[in-house]
Design a protein around this motif. Structure first.
Motif, PDB file in Angstrom:
ATOM      1  N   LEU A 105      36.733  43.855  77.227  1.00 46.01           N
ATOM      2  CA  LEU A 105      35.649  43.043  76.984  1.00 46.01           C
ATOM      3  C   LEU A 105      35.878  42.673  75.663  1.00 46.01           C
ATOM      4  CD1 LEU A 105      33.342  46.785  77.417  1.00 46.01           C
ATOM      5  CD2 LEU A 105      33.333  44.309  79.016  1.00 46.01           C
ATOM      6  N   GLY A 106      36.820  42.368  74.918  1.00 43.43           N
ATOM      7  CA  GLY A 106      37.308  42.127  74.181  1.00 43.43           C
ATOM      8  C   GLY A 106      36.609  42.569  72.734  1.00 43.43           C
ATOM      9  N   ALA A 107      36.412  44.388  72.779  1.00 45.84           N
ATOM     10  CA  ALA A 107      35.352  45.054  71.997  1.00 45.84           C
ATOM     11  C   ALA A 107      36.119  45.537  71.247  1.00 45.84           C
ATOM     12  CB  ALA A 107      34.696  45.711  72.668  1.00 45.84           C
ATOM     13  N   ASP A 108      36.309  46.170  69.537  1.00 43.77           N
ATOM     14  CA  ASP A 108      36.836  47.182  69.555  1.00 43.77           C
ATOM     15  C   ASP A 108      36.590  48.429  69.749  1.00 43.77           C
ATOM     16  OD1 ASP A 108      37.609  45.156  66.727  1.00 43.77           O
ATOM     17  OD2 ASP A 108      35.842  46.003  66.374  1.00 43.77           O
ATOM     18  N   GLU A 109      38.022  49.581  69.210  1.00 39.17           N
ATOM     19  CA  GLU A 109      38.383  50.620  70.357  1.00 39.17           C
ATOM     20  C   GLU A 109      39.063  52.041  68.811  1.00 39.17           C
ATOM     21  OE1 GLU A 109      40.258  53.216  73.583  1.00 39.17           O
ATOM     22  OE2 GLU A 109      40.766  51.000  72.551  1.00 39.17           O
ATOM     23  N   ILE A 110      38.006  52.652  68.390  1.00 38.31           N
ATOM     24  CA  ILE A 110      38.415  53.652  68.161  1.00 38.31           C
ATOM     25  C   ILE A 110      38.835  55.059  67.649  1.00 38.31           C
ATOM     26  CG2 ILE A 110      36.959  52.641  65.670  1.00 38.31           C
ATOM     27  CD1 ILE A 110      35.061  54.549  65.954  1.00 38.31           C
ATOM     28  N   LEU A 111      39.647  55.497  67.809  1.00 37.32           N
ATOM     29  CA  LEU A 111      40.048  56.790  68.345  1.00 37.32           C
ATOM     30  C   LEU A 111      39.617  58.302  67.461  1.00 37.32           C
ATOM     31  CD1 LEU A 111      43.251  55.740  69.650  1.00 37.32           C
ATOM     32  CD2 LEU A 111      41.329  55.912  70.760  1.00 37.32           C
ATOM     33  N   LEU A 112      39.025  59.377  67.518  1.00 33.58           N
ATOM     34  CA  LEU A 112      38.240  60.572  66.254  1.00 33.58           C
ATOM     35  C   LEU A 112      38.413  61.762  66.577  1.00 33.58           C
ATOM     36  CD1 LEU A 112      35.164  60.092  66.388  1.00 33.58           C
ATOM     37  CD2 LEU A 112      35.310  57.544  65.787  1.00 33.58           C
ATOM     38  N   ASN A 113      38.246  62.581  66.042  1.00 37.68           N
ATOM     39  CA  ASN A 113      37.547  63.487  66.089  1.00 37.68           C
ATOM     40  C   ASN A 113      36.174  63.614  65.445  1.00 37.68           C
ATOM     41  OD1 ASN A 113      37.134  66.343  65.361  1.00 37.68           O
ATOM     42  ND2 ASN A 113      38.254  66.596  64.522  1.00 37.68           N
ATOM     43  N   CYS A 114      34.877  64.374  67.291  1.00 33.59           N
ATOM     44  CA  CYS A 114      33.658  63.990  66.132  1.00 33.59           C
ATOM     45  C   CYS A 114      33.297  65.230  64.972  1.00 33.59           C
ATOM     46  CB  CYS A 114      32.284  63.716  67.784  1.00 33.59           C
ATOM     47  SG  CYS A 114      33.373  62.642  68.329  1.00 33.59           S
ATOM     48  N   LEU A 115      34.382  66.338  65.105  1.00 34.35           N
ATOM     49  CA  LEU A 115      33.722  67.323  64.387  1.00 34.35           C
ATOM     50  C   LEU A 115      34.406  66.826  62.821  1.00 34.35           C
ATOM     51  CD1 LEU A 115      35.313  70.753  66.990  1.00 34.35           C
ATOM     52  CD2 LEU A 115      32.692  68.712  66.352  1.00 34.35           C
ATOM     53  N   ASP A 116      35.186  65.714  62.673  1.00 30.37           N
ATOM     54  CA  ASP A 116      35.941  65.359  61.158  1.00 30.37           C
ATOM     55  C   ASP A 116      34.592  64.557  60.506  1.00 30.37           C
ATOM     56  OD1 ASP A 116      37.063  65.625  58.761  1.00 30.37           O
ATOM     57  OD2 ASP A 116      38.717  64.371  60.510  1.00 30.37           O
ATOM     58  N   PRO A 117      34.043  65.343  59.391  1.00 29.21           N
ATOM     59  CA  PRO A 117      33.084  64.071  58.386  1.00 29.21           C
ATOM     60  C   PRO A 117      33.716  62.915  58.539  1.00 29.21           C
ATOM     61  CG  PRO A 117      32.425  66.294  58.216  1.00 29.21           C
ATOM     62  CD  PRO A 117      33.704  66.100  58.810  1.00 29.21           C
TER      63      PRO A 117
ATOM     64  N   SER B 197      36.582  61.043  60.053  1.00 25.88           N
ATOM     65  CA  SER B 197      36.458  60.229  60.581  1.00 25.88           C
ATOM     66  C   SER B 197      36.315  58.882  60.293  1.00 25.88           C
ATOM     67  CB  SER B 197      36.185  60.681  62.004  1.00 25.88           C
ATOM     68  OG  SER B 197      37.293  61.769  62.643  1.00 25.88           O
ATOM     69  N   LEU B 198      35.009  58.933  59.926  1.00 24.06           N
ATOM     70  CA  LEU B 198      34.103  57.592  59.563  1.00 24.06           C
ATOM     71  C   LEU B 198      34.065  57.409  57.853  1.00 24.06           C
ATOM     72  CD1 LEU B 198      31.776  57.742  62.516  1.00 24.06           C
ATOM     73  CD2 LEU B 198      33.676  56.775  61.967  1.00 24.06           C
ATOM     74  N   ALA B 199      35.290  57.922  57.380  1.00 20.27           N
ATOM     75  CA  ALA B 199      34.932  57.465  55.592  1.00 20.27           C
ATOM     76  C   ALA B 199      34.773  56.695  55.540  1.00 20.27           C
ATOM     77  CB  ALA B 199      36.410  58.830  55.337  1.00 20.27           C
ATOM     78  N   GLU B 200      33.766  56.184  54.213  1.00 19.29           N
ATOM     79  CA  GLU B 200      33.573  54.970  53.448  1.00 19.29           C
ATOM     80  C   GLU B 200      35.196  54.203  53.012  1.00 19.29           C
ATOM     81  OE1 GLU B 200      31.058  53.287  50.142  1.00 19.29           O
ATOM     82  OE2 GLU B 200      31.074  55.574  50.399  1.00 19.29           O
ATOM     83  N   LYS B 201      35.428  53.413  53.305  1.00 25.39           N
ATOM     84  CA  LYS B 201      36.390  52.027  53.428  1.00 25.39           C
ATOM     85  C   LYS B 201      37.057  52.084  54.415  1.00 25.39           C
ATOM     86  CE  LYS B 201      34.821  50.940  48.724  1.00 25.39           C
ATOM     87  NZ  LYS B 201      35.358  50.499  47.529  1.00 25.39           N
ATOM     88  N   SER B 202      37.137  53.467  55.233  1.00 19.40           N
ATOM     89  CA  SER B 202      38.558  53.433  56.860  1.00 19.40           C
ATOM     90  C   SER B 202      38.142  52.383  57.501  1.00 19.40           C
ATOM     91  CB  SER B 202      37.879  55.006  57.135  1.00 19.40           C
ATOM     92  OG  SER B 202      37.474  54.970  57.629  1.00 19.40           O
ATOM     93  N   ARG B 203      39.545  52.368  58.307  1.00 16.63           N
ATOM     94  CA  ARG B 203      39.882  51.334  59.277  1.00 16.63           C
ATOM     95  C   ARG B 203      38.233  50.959  60.138  1.00 16.63           C
ATOM     96  NH1 ARG B 203      44.956  49.405  61.996  1.00 16.63           N
ATOM     97  NH2 ARG B 203      45.144  48.774  60.085  1.00 16.63           N
ATOM     98  N   ASN B 204      38.154  52.539  60.484  1.00 13.10           N
ATOM     99  CA  ASN B 204      37.097  52.675  61.560  1.00 13.10           C
ATOM    100  C   ASN B 204      35.871  52.796  60.996  1.00 13.10           C
ATOM    101  OD1 ASN B 204      38.767  54.162  63.484  1.00 13.10           O
ATOM    102  ND2 ASN B 204      39.073  56.603  63.136  1.00 13.10           N
ATOM    103  N   GLU B 205      35.429  52.969  59.958  1.00 15.25           N
ATOM    104  CA  GLU B 205      33.676  53.093  59.333  1.00 15.25           C
ATOM    105  C   GLU B 205      33.966  51.293  59.219  1.00 15.25           C
ATOM    106  OE1 GLU B 205      31.193  52.056  56.607  1.00 15.25           O
ATOM    107  OE2 GLU B 205      33.007  51.730  56.265  1.00 15.25           O
ATOM    108  N   GLY B 206      35.132  50.197  59.054  1.00 14.40           N
ATOM    109  CA  GLY B 206      35.191  49.401  59.495  1.00 14.40           C
ATOM    110  C   GLY B 206      34.721  48.623  60.751  1.00 14.40           C
ATOM    111  N   LYS B 207      34.653  49.412  61.164  1.00 14.52           N
ATOM    112  CA  LYS B 207      35.146  49.035  62.881  1.00 14.52           C
ATOM    113  C   LYS B 207      33.337  49.409  63.128  1.00 14.52           C
ATOM    114  CE  LYS B 207      39.334  48.631  64.718  1.00 14.52           C
ATOM    115  NZ  LYS B 207      40.304  49.213  65.795  1.00 14.52           N
ATOM    116  N   LEU B 208      33.138  50.405  62.810  1.00 17.15           N
ATOM    117  CA  LEU B 208      31.895  51.064  63.290  1.00 17.15           C
ATOM    118  C   LEU B 208      30.450  49.385  62.196  1.00 17.15           C
ATOM    119  CD1 LEU B 208      29.147  53.092  64.655  1.00 17.15           C
ATOM    120  CD2 LEU B 208      30.102  53.869  61.728  1.00 17.15           C
ATOM    121  N   ARG B 209      30.531  49.443  60.913  1.00 15.74           N
ATOM    122  CA  ARG B 209      29.633  49.228  60.595  1.00 15.74           C
ATOM    123  C   ARG B 209      29.564  46.677  60.640  1.00 15.74           C
ATOM    124  NH1 ARG B 209      27.091  48.200  55.972  1.00 15.74           N
ATOM    125  NH2 ARG B 209      28.076  50.978  54.945  1.00 15.74           N
ATOM    126  N   LYS B 210      30.884  46.762  61.237  1.00 11.93           N
ATOM    127  CA  LYS B 210      30.824  45.566  62.525  1.00 11.93           C
ATOM    128  C   LYS B 210      30.437  45.234  63.481  1.00 11.93           C
ATOM    129  CE  LYS B 210      34.427  42.478  64.601  1.00 11.93           C
ATOM    130  NZ  LYS B 210      35.620  42.386  65.005  1.00 11.93           N
TER     131      LYS B 210
END
Length: 248
Positions: free
Chosen positions: A204-216, A218-231
């Protein structure tokens, strides 16, 4: 951020798709969590058929970015003078870029279908027509949940493409609705799986992130995962603006 009252803030709608048990509810909690809404009850807007949680997203609106400065080559005769000009040009460009960029607030609603509900098809289709982005969720411990995402995606994507574009187009055309792929339960994965070239994110040409949903974090500010979510959320707002839902 641009000054707006709550009633003037637009809403982008995100649909979560995945098999039962992959962690969609936990992921929704993580995506919508903020300092101002620390508990699910403070960010849930509720619905008879859906678990719906909302967060505030700041969307960057560039009002005429200034032109890129003409960089002076460091190999020119007066290299020290060129370096000074380069430094001052960079600072000026950054100041003008920041001034040209307004942060516009958007509410983002995350929709997770309640697994115990058998929702009428027409009600489901009515929501799909207004979806601005899709998050595909699978369990890293059960890769069959990844393979089944194709079947779950087909009907929503078909409804979105049918009602949001001015003409019919293949549902996997380049400018389909923004999609983010999320693999959950990373903390329980004992051995890291090799990335598969034929995965749905690549198709699909989409970004993918792998995370632990119980760990806040996982989407910490300025992290790679947070950057993909913001995009992804920025792309969802773009989709809402360029392909507005039709009124019936």
């Amino acid at each position: 951020m641009a000054q707006q009252t709550i009633k003037h803030v637009s809403t982008a709608r995100i649909l979560l798709l995945g098999q039962a048990g992959v962690g969609k509810s936990r992921l929704t909690d993580l995506l919508a969590r903020s300092v101002d809404t620390p508990t699910p009850s403070t960010r849930s807007v509720g619905d008879a058929w859906w678990n719906v949680q909302v967060r505030l997203h700041e969307y960057p609106c560039n009002k005429g970015m200034p032109p890129t400065p003409e960089w002076t080559s460091s190999s020119s005769p007066s290299s020290s003078h060129s370096s000074e000009r380069l430094g001052s040009s960079c600072k000026l460009f950054r100041r003008r870029a920041e001034a040209a960029c307004d942060m516009i607030p958007y509410f983002v609603e995350f929709y997770d279908l309640k697994s115990s509900m058998r929702m009428p098809r027409e009600h489901r289709n009515r929501l799909f027509r207004n979806i601005d982005g899709i998050i595909l969720v699978y369990d890293l411990l059960d890769m069959s949940s990844h393979d089944n995402l194709h079947d779950l995606l087909y009907h929503p994507l078909r409804q979105i493409c049918r009602h949001r574009h001015k003409r019919l187009r293949p549902i996997l055309k380049r400018r389909h609705v923004p999609i983010l792929v999320v693999g959950t339960k990373l903390d329980m994965l004992k051995t890291r799986r090799l990335r598969r070239s034929g995965g749905i994110a690549g198709q699909l040409g989409a970004d993918e992130i792998l995370l632990n949903c119980l760990d806040p974090d996982s989407l910490a500010e300025k992290s790679r995962n947070e950057g993909k979510l913001r995009k992804f959320l920025n792309n969802a707002v773009d989709f809402k603006q360029y392909f507005p839902a039709r009124r019936y």
